[in-house]
Design a protein around this motif. Structure first.
Motif, PDB file in Angstrom:
ATOM      1  N   LEU A 285      14.362  -1.975   4.370  1.00  0.00           N
ATOM      2  CA  LEU A 285      14.760  -3.376   4.299  1.00  0.00           C
ATOM      3  C   LEU A 285      16.260  -3.538   4.506  1.00  0.00           C
ATOM      4  N   ARG A 286      17.046  -2.638   3.917  1.00  0.00           N
ATOM      5  CA  ARG A 286      18.513  -2.721   4.087  1.00  0.00           C
ATOM      6  C   ARG A 286      18.895  -2.474   5.545  1.00  0.00           C
ATOM      7  N   TRP A 287      18.243  -1.488   6.171  1.00  0.00           N
ATOM      8  CA  TRP A 287      18.538  -1.224   7.579  1.00  0.00           C
ATOM      9  C   TRP A 287      18.114  -2.400   8.459  1.00  0.00           C
ATOM     10  N   ALA A 288      16.942  -2.989   8.205  1.00  0.00           N
ATOM     11  CA  ALA A 288      16.457  -4.125   8.991  1.00  0.00           C
ATOM     12  C   ALA A 288      17.384  -5.319   8.840  1.00  0.00           C
ATOM     13  N   ALA A 289      17.947  -5.509   7.634  1.00  0.00           N
ATOM     14  CA  ALA A 289      18.848  -6.640   7.405  1.00  0.00           C
ATOM     15  C   ALA A 289      20.135  -6.501   8.219  1.00  0.00           C
TER      16      ALA A 289
ATOM     17  N   SER B 192       7.562   5.460  -0.203  1.00  0.00           N
ATOM     18  CA  SER B 192       7.839   5.146  -1.607  1.00  0.00           C
ATOM     19  C   SER B 192       8.594   3.830  -1.706  1.00  0.00           C
ATOM     20  N   PRO B 193       8.637   3.212  -2.889  1.00  0.00           N
ATOM     21  CA  PRO B 193       9.414   1.972  -3.051  1.00  0.00           C
ATOM     22  C   PRO B 193      10.879   2.153  -2.674  1.00  0.00           C
ATOM     23  N   GLU B 194      11.463   3.323  -2.972  1.00  0.00           N
ATOM     24  CA  GLU B 194      12.867   3.573  -2.615  1.00  0.00           C
ATOM     25  C   GLU B 194      13.026   3.610  -1.098  1.00  0.00           C
ATOM     26  N   GLN B 195      12.096   4.243  -0.409  1.00  0.00           N
ATOM     27  CA  GLN B 195      12.161   4.292   1.053  1.00  0.00           C
ATOM     28  C   GLN B 195      11.971   2.904   1.657  1.00  0.00           C
TER      29      GLN B 195
ATOM     30  N   ARG C  61       0.818  -1.223   0.000  1.00  0.00           N
ATOM     31  CA  ARG C  61       0.000   0.000   0.000  1.00  0.00           C
ATOM     32  C   ARG C  61       0.843   1.261   0.000  1.00  0.00           C
ATOM     33  N   GLY C  62       2.170   1.121   0.141  1.00  0.00           N
ATOM     34  CA  GLY C  62       3.058   2.281   0.109  1.00  0.00           C
ATOM     35  C   GLY C  62       2.869   3.220   1.279  1.00  0.00           C
TER      36      GLY C  62
END
Length: 529
Positions: free
Chosen positions: A82-86, A74-77, A49-50
């Motif tokens: 996801l990168r931070w969570a990883a 946004s998809p970029e955000q 749902r963005g």
């Protein structure tokens, strides 16, 4: 600081409540002793749902609760999240620190102060994030960071439980919507089969149903088309010890002979061309329950042999298989044909006949239970009102009198169709029984109805057959019906102008009957009345 003392109430609250909103509120209160906490948020990043939305808030000190806001993502955000969570790192700082990393969109609006933020869930599939806001003019210290890290696991569990609850709620709501839609299509208010006439015209039948339901004995139900054989089969299943198991219905006359073994007994992968995977047959699918074999007299002799083994010892093999499979299935068969005569003619195996006919039940046609016509008509009128969204109009005494004078060659199924038509014609104001019966007779493919409109005349004598005339066999009558329907539809079988719709029968069943009776639709292509 004793972290175990701090985490015990956290784990207790996380596991006690299914909804994370209640857990977050109680945990925030418990953490006040260990953290300079002003507020706690659990937020979810919804990539589909963005957006980023708050799913739970814990207010640790008195004050105004911040609004349960939702922000854009946004998809970029979402990729940054996801990168931070990883990485699994806890962020300490304020809005400016998050802005430098491009993660300030995760914070609710108008939030200022020292924060601690960590991702919830696994590194590959993060479910959300936990945000801790310090009290006014206070900052988090290193010892507070250790407590915050320890909070990630219980809050991840609480988030997972909350997500499962939401999914179950969504599935339940979808199931309820499907149920309401199904009930509307069926014209019912509740699930479950209604047997009209169980205390009158079907009283003796229901007494036999009650007797046989308690056992696992095979049952054969005899009756003309449209008398409700499947309804009685379901009643037997629902009153038996197998009621919690599956009830599977198979129309033996609708299955092509070359597919009957695969449909009933299943097949192994590669057993024949097109068998790209292993498939369970109806006997396996009905394991632990009841298998209703409608039109059982249409079974080919080869399939009868395989069924006999199942009735004898409960073992079967899939087509192309070598491993015996044990199934625990109760067989309820139904037919409108004279199976005893078929046995004498060699068309039905005698040993299978004796295995199946342990407890026969004969359903009377509607013309022999006219005392039920009034109750049936009212039942179908109520069903039609629900199905078509009309006001319920019960049949009048004159309607009932007219219905009782009709011979009902199509039995209860035909009565239901007539009441549906009458409700539509009346548009919720009345039941147009006379018009509905007239339409039924004028469009019927039955020879006696096509000759005149006597079937709806006031005098019942005009509906009586001439006893002096020789009667055609049942197969001859059926063949004549089908041939006349094909003639009217110019050889068309399916579709809105096909013979199947005209005869109120499944197209596959019609084709099976045509093959059996030697009726070729090509002979009627392009021909009309």
């Amino acid at each position: 600081m004793d972290q175990q003392s701090a985490l015990f109430p956290v784990w207790r609250e996380a596991c006690r409540h299914i909804e994370i909103s209640q857990s977050a509120e109680n945990i925030a209160q418990a953490l006040l002793e260990w953290l300079p906490l002003r507020q706690l948020w659990v937020r979810k990043v919804d990539r589909d749902r963005g957006c980023v939305e708050t799913v739970a808030v814990g207010l640790a000190t008195l004050g105004t609760l911040l609004p349960n806001v939702r922000g854009d993502c946004s998809p970029e955000q979402a990729e940054k999240f996801l990168r931070w969570a990883a990485e699994g790192e806890l962020i300490e700082g304020n809005r400016r620190v998050l802005a430098d990393q491009g993660l300030d969109f995760l914070l609710p609006k108008n939030v200022d102060g020292d924060i601690l933020m960590g991702a919830l869930g696994s590194a590959k599939e993060p479910s959300g994030l936990l945000i801790l806001l310090s009290a006014s003019n206070r900052k988090f210290e290193p010892k507070h960071i250790d407590v915050a890290r320890a909070l990630i696991e219980p809050f991840s569990l609480a988030m997972e439980n909350d997500q499962r609850l939401r999914e179950l709620t969504a599935w339940r709501d979808a199931a309820e919507a499907d149920k309401r839609s199904l009930l509307t299509r069926l014209g019912r208010k509740e699930l479950g089969d209604t047997i009209v006439g169980d205390e009158t015209g079907l009283r003796s039948v229901m007494e036999r149903v009650e007797l046989v339901a308690r056992s696992d004995a095979p049952v054969l139900i005899f009756g003309e088309t449209g008398t409700g054989k499947e309804l009685i089969a379901r009643a037997i299943h629902q009153r038996s010890r197998r009621a919690a198991g599956p009830f599977a219905r198979v129309n033996c006359g609708a299955i092509p002979p070359e597919l009957i073994d695969s449909q009933l007994f299943g097949h192994e992968r590669g057993a024949f061309t097109g068998a790209v995977e292993t498939r369970r047959g109806w006997f396996e699918r009905a394991d632990g329950g009841t298998l209703f074999l409608d039109e059982i007299g249409e079974l080919p002799l080869a399939a009868q042999v395989r069924m006999l083994r199942i009735l004898q010892d409960g073992w079967m093999e899939r087509v192309g298989g070598e491993q015996p499979i044990n199934v625990n299935v109760r067989i309820v068969g139904a037919t409108h044909r004279d199976l005893a005569a078929m046995v004498s003619a060699g068309q039905f195996r005698e040993d299978l006949w004796y295995r199946l006919a342990v407890f026969p039940i004969v359903l009377p046609p509607l013309r022999e239970r006219r005392e039920d016509v009034a109750e049936l008509a009212e039942h179908f009128a109520e069903r039609a009102a629900v199905r078509f969204g009309l006001a319920f109009v019960p049949p009048s005494s004159s309607d009932i009198e007219l219905l009782c004078k009709y011979s009902w060659p199509g039995n209860i199924r035909e009565l239901g169709a007539v009441i549906d038509r009458a409700a539509i014609l009346g548009d919720g104001r009345t039941l147009e029984i006379a018009k509905a019966l007239g339409s039924s007779v004028s469009t019927s493919v039955r020879p006696q109805a096509a000759e005149s409109s006597a079937a709806i005349a006031p005098s019942a004598k005009e509906n009586e057959l001439d006893d002096s005339r020789p009667l055609d066999s049942l197969e001859e009558v059926i063949r004549a019906h089908i041939e006349k329907a094909l003639k009217r539809t110019r050889g068309r079988i399916e579709g809105p102008h096909g013979a199947a719709l005209l005869l109120d029968i499944n197209p596959h069943t019609l084709r099976a009957k045509m093959r059996k009776l030697g009726v070729d639709w090509k002979n009627y292509r392009g021909r009309g009345d």
